[in-house]
Motif scaffolding. Structure first.
Motif, mmCIF file in Angstrom:
data_model
loop_
_atom_site.group_PDB
_atom_site.id
_atom_site.type_symbol
_atom_site.label_atom_id
_atom_site.label_comp_id
_atom_site.label_asym_id
_atom_site.label_seq_id
_atom_site.Cartn_x
_atom_site.Cartn_y
_atom_site.Cartn_z
ATOM 1 N N VAL A 124 0.853 -1.186 0.000
ATOM 2 C CA VAL A 124 0.000 0.000 0.000
ATOM 3 C C VAL A 124 0.887 1.233 0.000
ATOM 4 O O VAL A 124 1.737 1.394 0.880
ATOM 5 N N ALA A 125 0.738 2.088 -0.996
ATOM 6 C CA ALA A 125 1.473 3.360 -1.045
ATOM 7 C C ALA A 125 0.551 4.432 -0.465
ATOM 8 O O ALA A 125 -0.634 4.486 -0.789
ATOM 9 N N PHE A 126 1.080 5.283 0.405
ATOM 10 C CA PHE A 126 0.205 6.275 1.013
ATOM 11 C C PHE A 126 0.858 7.646 1.100
ATOM 12 O O PHE A 126 2.064 7.787 1.216
ATOM 13 N N GLU A 127 -0.001 8.664 0.976
ATOM 14 C CA GLU A 127 0.329 10.056 1.299
ATOM 15 C C GLU A 127 -0.922 10.584 1.996
ATOM 16 O O GLU A 127 -1.293 10.019 3.010
ATOM 17 N N ARG A 128 -1.581 11.620 1.508
ATOM 18 C CA ARG A 128 -2.845 12.005 2.153
ATOM 19 C C ARG A 128 -3.938 10.982 1.859
ATOM 20 O O ARG A 128 -4.826 10.758 2.646
ATOM 21 N N GLY A 129 -3.836 10.381 0.700
ATOM 22 C CA GLY A 129 -4.704 9.260 0.355
ATOM 23 C C GLY A 129 -3.850 8.000 0.356
ATOM 24 O O GLY A 129 -2.681 8.027 0.706
ATOM 25 N N ALA A 130 -4.433 6.896 -0.004
ATOM 26 C CA ALA A 130 -3.683 5.643 -0.037
ATOM 27 C C ALA A 130 -4.229 4.775 -1.156
ATOM 28 O O ALA A 130 -5.408 4.830 -1.490
ATOM 29 N N LEU A 131 -3.354 3.968 -1.738
ATOM 30 C CA LEU A 131 -3.723 3.123 -2.858
ATOM 31 C C LEU A 131 -3.058 1.762 -2.697
ATOM 32 O O LEU A 131 -1.856 1.681 -2.447
ATOM 33 N N THR A 132 -3.862 0.708 -2.814
ATOM 34 C CA THR A 132 -3.298 -0.637 -2.789
ATOM 35 C C THR A 132 -2.653 -0.902 -4.142
ATOM 36 O O THR A 132 -3.343 -1.021 -5.155
ATOM 37 N N THR A 133 -1.333 -0.935 -4.174
ATOM 38 C CA THR A 133 -0.622 -1.140 -5.438
ATOM 39 C C THR A 133 -0.350 -2.604 -5.724
ATOM 40 O O THR A 133 -0.004 -2.963 -6.839
ATOM 41 N N ALA A 134 -0.482 -3.452 -4.708
ATOM 42 C CA ALA A 134 -0.339 -4.897 -4.908
ATOM 43 C C ALA A 134 -1.148 -5.600 -3.824
ATOM 44 O O ALA A 134 -0.893 -5.420 -2.638
ATOM 45 N N ARG A 135 -2.134 -6.375 -4.218
ATOM 46 C CA ARG A 135 -2.932 -7.119 -3.256
ATOM 47 C C ARG A 135 -2.102 -8.253 -2.663
ATOM 48 O O ARG A 135 -1.154 -8.719 -3.304
ATOM 49 N N PRO A 136 -2.452 -8.715 -1.460
ATOM 50 C CA PRO A 136 -1.684 -9.818 -0.852
ATOM 51 C C PRO A 136 -1.620 -11.028 -1.767
ATOM 52 O O PRO A 136 -2.637 -11.482 -2.287
ATOM 53 N N ASP A 137 -0.401 -11.508 -1.984
ATOM 54 C CA ASP A 137 -0.194 -12.602 -2.928
ATOM 55 C C ASP A 137 0.998 -13.430 -2.487
ATOM 56 O O ASP A 137 1.980 -12.897 -1.981
ATOM 57 N N ALA A 138 0.914 -14.741 -2.720
ATOM 58 C CA ALA A 138 2.038 -15.619 -2.394
ATOM 59 C C ALA A 138 3.196 -15.425 -3.370
ATOM 60 O O ALA A 138 4.340 -15.801 -3.069
ATOM 61 N N ASP A 139 2.904 -14.829 -4.535
ATOM 62 C CA ASP A 139 3.952 -14.517 -5.510
ATOM 63 C C ASP A 139 4.619 -13.209 -5.094
ATOM 64 O O ASP A 139 4.111 -12.122 -5.352
ATOM 65 N N HIS A 140 5.767 -13.305 -4.437
ATOM 66 C CA HIS A 140 6.415 -12.127 -3.880
ATOM 67 C C HIS A 140 6.988 -11.198 -4.942
ATOM 68 O O HIS A 140 7.279 -10.033 -4.653
ATOM 69 N N SER A 141 7.140 -11.684 -6.169
ATOM 70 C CA SER A 141 7.643 -10.814 -7.231
ATOM 71 C C SER A 141 6.648 -9.688 -7.534
ATOM 72 O O SER A 141 7.039 -8.608 -7.966
ATOM 73 N N VAL A 142 5.363 -9.936 -7.281
ATOM 74 C CA VAL A 142 4.343 -8.903 -7.491
ATOM 75 C C VAL A 142 4.588 -7.742 -6.537
ATOM 76 O O VAL A 142 4.531 -6.565 -6.909
ATOM 77 N N ALA A 143 4.879 -8.061 -5.265
ATOM 78 C CA ALA A 143 5.158 -7.019 -4.274
ATOM 79 C C ALA A 143 6.438 -6.267 -4.611
ATOM 80 O O ALA A 143 6.506 -5.031 -4.481
ATOM 81 N N LEU A 144 7.452 -6.988 -5.051
ATOM 82 C CA LEU A 144 8.729 -6.334 -5.383
ATOM 83 C C LEU A 144 8.556 -5.348 -6.533
ATOM 84 O O LEU A 144 9.116 -4.248 -6.508
ATOM 85 N N LYS A 145 7.783 -5.721 -7.530
ATOM 86 C CA LYS A 145 7.540 -4.814 -8.660
ATOM 87 C C LYS A 145 6.768 -3.573 -8.208
ATOM 88 O O LYS A 145 7.031 -2.468 -8.676
#
Length: 311
Positions: A124-145
């Motif tokens: 989740v990237a956040f500033e005044r608002g927040a946006l889920t940029t990668a949903r929870p996933d067992a594929d950790h490469s998604v989070a790294l990207k």
């Protein structure tokens, strides 16, 4: 059941249908010739059982070549970690080289690399608002990207970061004062300099605490601070540890300075892994090929025994 190559199944069934048609035509011609010759077939005899088994074997083999798979429930232990990363303007400060955001990204990537496969990771990237940029996933490469794509923008709202992270965990929109249930297998790791423009930090932390979601905070920056240029103005910014410590203590987590990110690996030990059941494909081709070989072998053997030749 699913098929990886339906076209191969169609081709195989057409071949089987062709063999069956040829067998029927041959049987009729043979019966007609025997009748003309005055030869009677003994009652109860099944001279074409071998051919039938052979055709059945071809049909089973056609199904096997199509790559069939059955979806079966498979239990596994799993936990969920949401990496909430501050991308506000103050994270562009260079009191931590090269910038606070770059340092946070480096620490987040190291954390992801240290996690086992049974931990689902979201971002989740956040500033005044927040946006889920990668949903929870067992594929950790998604989070790294997702971590690599983060850019500086806007102000900071730590409360929004918490509610957005809880939304990513629960899969539904979370608001302050709403009962979201019990999520002991989830953890939030927040990377921030602690500067906050919102007023809902404590209520959001209490919401996480009631859901038994621990929040570990990582302070990025220095208490001495530096200036950062925003919209043409030079603003003083420094690490505010008190807010980050409050969030961690309220939720049962811990505060970690960025200089001590090596200790973040231990966060995985605080996650109560849960037993989940997911549908996974079970290949059936091997078993079907074995059955096809049995049918083909039996069909060939019966044909030889009854007619003295292989049809």
């Amino acid at each position: 059941m699913t098929l990886s190559s339906p076209l191969l199944l169609i081709i195989g069934l057409l071949v089987m249908a062709g063999l069956a048609w040829a067998a029927v035509v041959t049987a009729r011609r043979r019966a007609a010739l025997l009748a003309r010759a005055g030869v009677a077939v003994p009652a109860g005899r099944r001279p074409y059982l071998g051919v039938g088994l052979t055709i059945a074997g071809v049909g089973v083999l056609a199904i096997a070549t199509a790559g069939p798979a059955a979806m079966v429930p498979v239990p596994r232990t799993a936990g969920t970690v949401i990496l909430a990363i501050d991308v506000s303007n103050s994270m562009g400060a260079d009191d931590v080289a090269p910038t606070r955001l770059a340092a946070a990204q480096r620490a987040a990537r190291a954390f992801v690399a240290a996690q086992p496969e049974n931990v689902d990771i979201g971002v989740v990237a956040f500033e005044r608002g927040a946006l889920t940029t990668a949903r929870p996933d067992a594929d950790h490469s998604v989070a790294l990207k997702a971590i690599d794509r983060l850019k500086i923008t806007g102000g900071t709202s730590l409360g929004t970061a918490i509610t957005a992270s809880l939304s990513a965990i629960t899969g539904k929109q979370v608001t302050i004062g709403r009962d979201i249930g019990y999520w002991p297998s989830a953890t939030i790791v927040m990377f921030s300099d602690g500067q906050n423009l919102g007023a809902d930090v404590e209520p959001a932390a209490i919401l996480a605490q009631r859901a038994n979601v621990h929040i570990h905070t990582v302070g990025v920056g220095t208490t001495a601070g530096t200036t950062v240029k925003v919209d043409g103005y030079h603003l003083q910014t420094s690490l505010e540890q008190d807010t980050l410590t409050l969030i961690a203590q309220t939720t049962g987590g811990a505060y970690h300075p960025a200089s001590d990110t090596a200790r973040l690996d231990g966060i995985a030990d605080t996650i109560d892994l849960r037993l989940t059941v997911s549908d996974e494909p079970l290949p059936l081709a091997g078993a079907l090929i074995g059955l096809a070989l049995v049918l083909l072998t039996a069909g060939a053997a019966l044909t030889v025994l009854r007619s003295g030749r292989v049809i």
